[in-house]
Design a protein around this motif. Sequence first.
Motif, PDB file in Angstrom:
ATOM      1  N   LEU A 122      36.460  48.327  40.410  1.00 47.42           N
ATOM      2  CA  LEU A 122      36.772  48.371  38.972  1.00 47.42           C
ATOM      3  C   LEU A 122      37.484  49.677  38.632  1.00 47.42           C
ATOM      4  N   PRO A 123      38.400  49.706  37.660  1.00 53.15           N
ATOM      5  CA  PRO A 123      38.646  48.639  36.690  1.00 53.15           C
ATOM      6  C   PRO A 123      39.595  47.546  37.191  1.00 53.15           C
ATOM      7  N   SER A 124      39.990  47.550  38.479  1.00 53.93           N
ATOM      8  CA  SER A 124      40.797  46.433  38.973  1.00 53.93           C
ATOM      9  C   SER A 124      39.914  45.204  39.192  1.00 53.93           C
ATOM     10  N   PHE A 125      40.460  44.073  38.914  1.00 54.69           N
ATOM     11  CA  PHE A 125      39.877  42.775  39.244  1.00 54.69           C
ATOM     12  C   PHE A 125      38.457  42.557  38.714  1.00 54.69           C
ATOM     13  N   PRO A 126      38.264  42.690  37.383  1.00 60.66           N
ATOM     14  CA  PRO A 126      36.983  42.324  36.785  1.00 60.66           C
ATOM     15  C   PRO A 126      36.842  40.801  36.729  1.00 60.66           C
ATOM     16  N   GLY A 127      35.686  40.328  36.298  1.00 62.36           N
ATOM     17  CA  GLY A 127      35.490  38.896  36.085  1.00 62.36           C
ATOM     18  C   GLY A 127      34.897  38.188  37.283  1.00 62.36           C
ATOM     19  N   ALA A 128      34.839  36.872  37.185  1.00 62.35           N
ATOM     20  CA  ALA A 128      34.080  36.058  38.147  1.00 62.35           C
ATOM     21  C   ALA A 128      34.777  35.910  39.493  1.00 62.35           C
ATOM     22  N   HIS A 129      36.079  36.266  39.583  1.00 64.11           N
ATOM     23  CA  HIS A 129      36.810  36.020  40.834  1.00 64.11           C
ATOM     24  C   HIS A 129      37.429  37.295  41.386  1.00 64.11           C
ATOM     25  N   GLY A 130      36.645  38.367  41.389  1.00 67.65           N
ATOM     26  CA  GLY A 130      37.154  39.676  41.812  1.00 67.65           C
ATOM     27  C   GLY A 130      37.710  39.684  43.229  1.00 67.65           C
ATOM     28  N   VAL A 131      37.083  38.943  44.135  1.00 67.26           N
ATOM     29  CA  VAL A 131      37.537  38.934  45.534  1.00 67.26           C
ATOM     30  C   VAL A 131      38.857  38.163  45.637  1.00 67.26           C
ATOM     31  N   ARG A 132      38.865  36.965  45.089  1.00 69.82           N
ATOM     32  CA  ARG A 132      40.061  36.114  45.106  1.00 69.82           C
ATOM     33  C   ARG A 132      41.246  36.806  44.434  1.00 69.82           C
ATOM     34  N   ASP A 133      40.984  37.480  43.307  1.00 67.81           N
ATOM     35  CA  ASP A 133      42.068  38.104  42.548  1.00 67.81           C
ATOM     36  C   ASP A 133      42.691  39.275  43.310  1.00 67.81           C
ATOM     37  N   ALA A 134      41.869  40.066  44.005  1.00 64.28           N
ATOM     38  CA  ALA A 134      42.399  41.192  44.784  1.00 64.28           C
ATOM     39  C   ALA A 134      43.270  40.675  45.929  1.00 64.28           C
ATOM     40  N   LEU A 135      42.811  39.605  46.561  1.00 64.60           N
ATOM     41  CA  LEU A 135      43.555  38.999  47.672  1.00 64.60           C
ATOM     42  C   LEU A 135      44.893  38.436  47.171  1.00 64.60           C
ATOM     43  N   ALA A 136      44.842  37.701  46.082  1.00 59.87           N
ATOM     44  CA  ALA A 136      46.051  37.073  45.538  1.00 59.87           C
ATOM     45  C   ALA A 136      47.058  38.125  45.074  1.00 59.87           C
ATOM     46  N   TYR A 137      46.559  39.273  44.616  1.00 60.58           N
ATOM     47  CA  TYR A 137      47.449  40.332  44.125  1.00 60.58           C
ATOM     48  C   TYR A 137      48.181  41.023  45.261  1.00 60.58           C
ATOM     49  N   GLY A 138      47.614  40.905  46.475  1.00 62.22           N
ATOM     50  CA  GLY A 138      48.223  41.587  47.618  1.00 62.22           C
ATOM     51  C   GLY A 138      47.746  43.021  47.777  1.00 62.22           C
ATOM     52  N   ASP A 170      42.741  37.821  56.221  1.00 60.09           N
ATOM     53  CA  ASP A 170      41.579  37.537  55.370  1.00 60.09           C
ATOM     54  C   ASP A 170      41.780  36.303  54.498  1.00 60.09           C
ATOM     55  N   ASP A 171      40.706  35.497  54.386  1.00 58.99           N
ATOM     56  CA  ASP A 171      40.634  34.554  53.270  1.00 58.99           C
ATOM     57  C   ASP A 171      39.489  35.050  52.372  1.00 58.99           C
ATOM     58  N   GLU A 172      39.279  34.343  51.264  1.00 59.53           N
ATOM     59  CA  GLU A 172      38.322  34.846  50.268  1.00 59.53           C
ATOM     60  C   GLU A 172      36.926  35.007  50.872  1.00 59.53           C
ATOM     61  N   SER A 173      36.530  34.033  51.711  1.00 59.14           N
ATOM     62  CA  SER A 173      35.153  34.103  52.179  1.00 59.14           C
ATOM     63  C   SER A 173      34.972  35.211  53.222  1.00 59.14           C
ATOM     64  N   ALA A 174      35.943  35.397  54.119  1.00 55.62           N
ATOM     65  CA  ALA A 174      35.823  36.472  55.119  1.00 55.62           C
ATOM     66  C   ALA A 174      35.810  37.840  54.429  1.00 55.62           C
ATOM     67  N   LEU A 175      36.691  37.995  53.454  1.00 58.40           N
ATOM     68  CA  LEU A 175      36.755  39.270  52.743  1.00 58.40           C
ATOM     69  C   LEU A 175      35.464  39.512  51.958  1.00 58.40           C
ATOM     70  N   HIS A 176      34.977  38.469  51.282  1.00 53.41           N
ATOM     71  CA  HIS A 176      33.750  38.636  50.489  1.00 53.41           C
ATOM     72  C   HIS A 176      32.574  39.029  51.389  1.00 53.41           C
ATOM     73  N   GLU A 177      32.493  38.434  52.575  1.00 56.16           N
ATOM     74  CA  GLU A 177      31.406  38.799  53.500  1.00 56.16           C
ATOM     75  C   GLU A 177      31.480  40.271  53.874  1.00 56.16           C
ATOM     76  N   ARG A 178      32.690  40.789  54.158  1.00 53.34           N
ATOM     77  CA  ARG A 178      32.796  42.219  54.507  1.00 53.34           C
ATOM     78  C   ARG A 178      32.473  43.102  53.304  1.00 53.34           C
ATOM     79  N   ILE A 179      32.878  42.656  52.112  1.00 50.04           N
ATOM     80  CA  ILE A 179      32.534  43.422  50.896  1.00 50.04           C
ATOM     81  C   ILE A 179      31.009  43.456  50.715  1.00 50.04           C
ATOM     82  N   LYS A 180      30.382  42.300  50.936  1.00 56.23           N
ATOM     83  CA  LYS A 180      28.936  42.226  50.711  1.00 56.23           C
ATOM     84  C   LYS A 180      28.148  43.118  51.659  1.00 56.23           C
ATOM     85  N   GLU A 181      28.671  43.338  52.857  1.00 55.71           N
ATOM     86  CA  GLU A 181      27.981  44.274  53.772  1.00 55.71           C
ATOM     87  C   GLU A 181      27.945  45.673  53.165  1.00 55.71           C
TER      88      GLU A 181
END
Length: 209
Positions: A122-138, A170-181
């Motif tokens: 934060l403040p980048s990519f707030p909201g329910a899809h923070g992982v997906r949005d960061a990935l889509a933004y590049g 990375d796809d959303e789920s692989a990235l989210h798993e690394r973030i969650k660690e």
Amino acid sequence: MAANPVAKRLVVLVSGSGTNLQALLDEIERTGAEEYGARIVAVGADRDGIEGLARAERAGLPTFVCRVKDHTSREEWDAALAAAVAAHEPDLVISAGFMKIVGKEFLARFGGRFVNTHPALLPSFPGAHGVRDALAYGAKVTGCTVHFVDDGVDTGPIIAQGVVEIRDEDDESALHERIKEVERSLLVEVVGRLARHGYRIEGRKVVIQ
Ligand code: GRF
């Protein structure tokens, strides 16, 4: 919140798999509540049948469920959630993957002691899809943010952040798993420090004493 040698009371709110909750439970079990500085006194959710609640039950903790659809308005739900949490007299309330925005009544009671973890820097990519949005933004790096909740969406004062590199494959789920660690250890570390040392919120700055 002032420093004090007694273990603080935590209510943890979940909506999903509850691995952040589990990380808190494991650390408190490992160190003991007095040394960690806090104990979990109850776990609440906005839905039934989730692994987060099952984890709490296996740990022998009281649980409660407060569903929006059981209330006539969002305000009524918010007041009911605030009352259910207040019944456990928490010092801190932890949103560990709780996928609901709380309202006025909840913040009136728990503002300044309601901590959330968000899977982006934060403040980048707030909201329910923070992982997906960061990935889509590049973006090339993302991560997680532990912050106090205010009346905006993921806008409250930041307590701590952890950085995670985004890989080409990375796809959303692989990235989210690394973030969650990273997120799990950050949350455990931050909640313990807040509980043991006390803190002040000065505007947007959080000062841990
Ligand atoms: C976390 O990444 C949290 O930031 C997000 O949802 C995830 C919850 O994971 N809002 P879990 O339920 O703790 O496993």
